[in-house]
Motif scaffolding. Structure first.
Motif, PDB file in Angstrom:
ATOM      1  N   ARG A 191       0.834  -1.199   0.000  1.00 26.12           N
ATOM      2  CA  ARG A 191       0.000   0.000   0.000  1.00 26.12           C
ATOM      3  C   ARG A 191       0.871   1.252   0.000  1.00 26.12           C
ATOM      4  O   ARG A 191       1.948   1.263   0.627  1.00 26.12           O
ATOM      5  N   PRO A 192       0.422   2.318  -0.669  1.00 27.03           N
ATOM      6  CA  PRO A 192       1.188   3.573  -0.664  1.00 27.03           C
ATOM      7  C   PRO A 192       1.272   4.181   0.734  1.00 27.03           C
ATOM      8  O   PRO A 192       0.403   3.959   1.581  1.00 27.03           O
ATOM      9  N   SER A 193       2.344   4.923   0.966  1.00 25.07           N
ATOM     10  CA  SER A 193       2.535   5.686   2.217  1.00 25.07           C
ATOM     11  C   SER A 193       2.378   4.818   3.461  1.00 25.07           C
ATOM     12  O   SER A 193       1.793   5.243   4.459  1.00 25.07           O
ATOM     13  N   THR A 194       2.889   3.605   3.399  1.00 29.73           N
ATOM     14  CA  THR A 194       2.732   2.667   4.512  1.00 29.73           C
ATOM     15  C   THR A 194       4.096   2.174   4.978  1.00 29.73           C
ATOM     16  O   THR A 194       4.953   1.855   4.161  1.00 29.73           O
ATOM     17  N   ARG A 195       4.275   2.116   6.292  1.00 27.36           N
ATOM     18  CA  ARG A 195       5.532   1.632   6.861  1.00 27.36           C
ATOM     19  C   ARG A 195       5.461   0.119   7.061  1.00 27.36           C
ATOM     20  O   ARG A 195       4.496  -0.391   7.634  1.00 27.36           O
ATOM     21  N   TYR A 196       6.462  -0.589   6.577  1.00 32.73           N
ATOM     22  CA  TYR A 196       6.532  -2.039   6.696  1.00 32.73           C
ATOM     23  C   TYR A 196       7.840  -2.433   7.375  1.00 32.73           C
ATOM     24  O   TYR A 196       8.830  -1.688   7.350  1.00 32.73           O
ATOM     25  N   SER A 197       7.840  -3.630   7.954  1.00 33.45           N
ATOM     26  CA  SER A 197       9.058  -4.189   8.541  1.00 33.45           C
ATOM     27  C   SER A 197       9.240  -5.606   8.017  1.00 33.45           C
ATOM     28  O   SER A 197       8.337  -6.446   8.148  1.00 33.45           O
ATOM     29  N   PHE A 198      10.399  -5.876   7.411  1.00 36.05           N
ATOM     30  CA  PHE A 198      10.653  -7.174   6.782  1.00 36.05           C
ATOM     31  C   PHE A 198      11.832  -7.868   7.466  1.00 36.05           C
ATOM     32  O   PHE A 198      12.816  -7.221   7.847  1.00 36.05           O
ATOM     33  N   THR A 199      11.731  -9.185   7.598  1.00 36.62           N
ATOM     34  CA  THR A 199      12.847 -10.007   8.067  1.00 36.62           C
ATOM     35  C   THR A 199      12.973 -11.225   7.165  1.00 36.62           C
ATOM     36  O   THR A 199      12.053 -11.564   6.417  1.00 36.62           O
ATOM     37  N   VAL A 200      14.131 -11.892   7.237  1.00 36.97           N
ATOM     38  CA  VAL A 200      14.414 -13.068   6.408  1.00 36.97           C
ATOM     39  C   VAL A 200      14.924 -14.191   7.307  1.00 36.97           C
ATOM     40  O   VAL A 200      15.698 -13.953   8.241  1.00 36.97           O
ATOM     41  N   ARG A 201      14.481 -15.440   7.009  1.00 41.02           N
ATOM     42  CA  ARG A 201      14.961 -16.612   7.732  1.00 41.02           C
ATOM     43  C   ARG A 201      15.378 -17.671   6.715  1.00 41.02           C
ATOM     44  O   ARG A 201      14.739 -17.831   5.676  1.00 41.02           O
ATOM     45  N   ALA A 202      16.437 -18.395   7.031  1.00 41.66           N
ATOM     46  CA  ALA A 202      16.957 -19.447   6.149  1.00 41.66           C
ATOM     47  C   ALA A 202      16.429 -20.810   6.606  1.00 41.66           C
ATOM     48  O   ALA A 202      16.249 -21.062   7.808  1.00 41.66           O
ATOM     49  N   ARG A 203      16.201 -21.718   5.628  1.00 44.96           N
ATOM     50  CA  ARG A 203      15.670 -23.048   5.923  1.00 44.96           C
ATOM     51  C   ARG A 203      16.544 -24.097   5.240  1.00 44.96           C
ATOM     52  O   ARG A 203      16.948 -23.924   4.088  1.00 44.96           O
ATOM     53  N   ASP A 204      16.824 -25.204   5.935  1.00 46.53           N
ATOM     54  CA  ASP A 204      17.597 -26.280   5.308  1.00 46.53           C
ATOM     55  C   ASP A 204      16.672 -27.422   4.904  1.00 46.53           C
ATOM     56  O   ASP A 204      15.453 -27.362   5.100  1.00 46.53           O
ATOM     57  N   ALA A 205      17.253 -28.486   4.333  1.00 43.55           N
ATOM     58  CA  ALA A 205      16.447 -29.585   3.808  1.00 43.55           C
ATOM     59  C   ALA A 205      15.681 -30.327   4.893  1.00 43.55           C
ATOM     60  O   ALA A 205      14.642 -30.923   4.623  1.00 43.55           O
ATOM     61  N   ALA A 206      16.183 -30.292   6.128  1.00 42.48           N
ATOM     62  CA  ALA A 206      15.510 -30.966   7.236  1.00 42.48           C
ATOM     63  C   ALA A 206      14.461 -30.077   7.893  1.00 42.48           C
ATOM     64  O   ALA A 206      13.919 -30.427   8.934  1.00 42.48           O
ATOM     65  N   ASP A 207      14.172 -28.936   7.293  1.00 40.23           N
ATOM     66  CA  ASP A 207      13.166 -27.993   7.789  1.00 40.23           C
ATOM     67  C   ASP A 207      13.620 -27.238   9.033  1.00 40.23           C
ATOM     68  O   ASP A 207      12.787 -26.669   9.752  1.00 40.23           O
ATOM     69  N   ASN A 208      14.904 -27.234   9.305  1.00 41.44           N
ATOM     70  CA  ASN A 208      15.424 -26.403  10.392  1.00 41.44           C
ATOM     71  C   ASN A 208      15.421 -24.950   9.936  1.00 41.44           C
ATOM     72  O   ASN A 208      15.890 -24.634   8.835  1.00 41.44           O
ATOM     73  N   LEU A 209      14.896 -24.081  10.775  1.00 40.05           N
ATOM     74  CA  LEU A 209      14.717 -22.674  10.410  1.00 40.05           C
ATOM     75  C   LEU A 209      15.664 -21.813  11.232  1.00 40.05           C
ATOM     76  O   LEU A 209      15.759 -21.964  12.463  1.00 40.05           O
ATOM     77  N   SER A 210      16.359 -20.904  10.575  1.00 39.74           N
ATOM     78  CA  SER A 210      17.297 -20.023  11.267  1.00 39.74           C
ATOM     79  C   SER A 210      16.565 -18.987  12.097  1.00 39.74           C
ATOM     80  O   SER A 210      15.348 -18.787  11.975  1.00 39.74           O
TER      81      SER A 210
END
Length: 331
Positions: A191-210
């Motif tokens: 949406r225009p004029s909207t503040r957002y916050s983004f993060t990233v997480r890594a995943r391996d083949a065994a479904d372990n999430l960083s």
């Protein structure tokens, strides 16, 4: 997030480079009153782990609106999501297995539309007794692309068995997933004029999430740019007559800035989708070119423009529209 019906397929692909595959556009995103929804377009599938696949698609425009999307693995329905969502994680899959997926839209009157085109994804080999999560993605950063999109990038995570995918979160909600080989993406539909916050997480083949990366706060620009910030630039179109006596339109453009590689474009001819172009080899980053057949009549005028499929699976904004006349000596 939309694609309309392709009613004018190109009949030849002469002069296209050998690495370029020509795919006829399919599916429809707009329906008139009283009709079932069209087939979802822009469907993509990518392995999220050894036992899951992330499926995304473009929103379908329907009247009345879409109530539910159904996701199928082969002929089996495996998941439903509300009509406001355009992605799903299909879980409980087998490692090292090739799967095919389709999506259907159901409107608020209960009418079920046709299936999307089929997409495939192969889950990776499972890692035995892997309980170590990847390291958190480093140095996340981003930039605003107009009023409705942002571009995110980050440094590679490490894992003792390898990173399979990266999950992108908006606040606490997962909104996208990309391959473990990709460290950038464009997020659209904001949406225009909207503040957002983004993060990233890594995943391996065994479904372990960083652990989550540090947050990237971004505020979209005011107003509406209709996706211009994600459109191909410096778009040019000319016509020439081939040795066979037929006419061809020659296109060239600069791919949009995404940090990820753009491999697919959709060409619109005279206001209608004509074809999708998918690079099967190395996609151009600086300037792309393509030529296609438009017939044998001299003096025929055509309007042409194109758009790119962005790394998040959605369509970016359209380039400027150019008018070309066959047999015209000028550009």
């Amino acid at each position: 997030m939309r694609r309309v019906r392709a009613t004018q397929a190109l009949s030849r692909t002469a002069l296209a480079c050998a690495a370029l595959l020509l795919l006829a556009s399919c599916g429809t995103g707009e329906e008139e009153d009283g009709h079932a929804p069209g087939a979802p377009a822009g469907v993509t599938a990518a392995a999220g782990s050894a036992t899951s696949v992330h499926v995304m698609w473009d929103a379908v425009t329907a009247n009345p609106g879409v109530d539910t999307y159904e996701i199928y693995r082969g002929t089996t329905k495996v998941k439903e999501v509300p009509g406001s969502e355009h992605m799903a994680d299909v879980t409980r899959l087998r490692p090292a297995t090739l799967y095919s997926f389709t999506v259907r839209a159901r409107d608020t009157d209960g009418r079920l539309g046709p299936r999307s085109r089929e997409v495939r994804a192969r889950t990776p080999v499972a890692s035995a007794a892997d309980r170590s999560a990847p390291t958190r993605p480093g140095a996340p950063r981003g930039r605003v692309i107009g009023s409705r999109a942002v571009q995110l990038s980050w440094d590679t995570s490490t894992d003792d068995r390898g990173v399979v995918s990266y999950d992108i979160y908006q606040g606490g909600a997962k909104i996208h997933s990309v391959s473990g080989a990709q460290t950038a993406t464009v997020v659209t539909g904001l949406r225009p004029s909207t503040r957002y916050s983004f993060t990233v997480r890594a995943r391996d083949a065994a479904d372990n999430l960083s652990a989550a990366s540090t947050a990237v706060p971004l505020t979209t620009a005011p107003g509406s740019d209709d996706g211009r910030g994600t459109a191909p630039t410096d778009f040019r179109a000319t016509a020439h007559r081939g040795d066979d006596g037929a006419y061809y339109i020659d296109l060239s453009w600069v791919p949009p800035r995404t940090d990820g590689v753009v491999t697919e474009y959709q060409i619109h001819l005279d206001g209608l989708p004509a074809t999708s172009l998918v690079w099967g080899g190395t996609a151009p980053r600086d300037r792309a070119t393509y030529s296609f057949y438009v017939g044998r009549d001299a003096g025929a005028s055509h309007r042409v423009r194109l758009r790119a499929r962005l790394p998040d699976g959605t369509w970016g904004g359209f380039s400027a529209e150019r008018t070309v006349t066959t047999g015209d000596a000028g550009p």
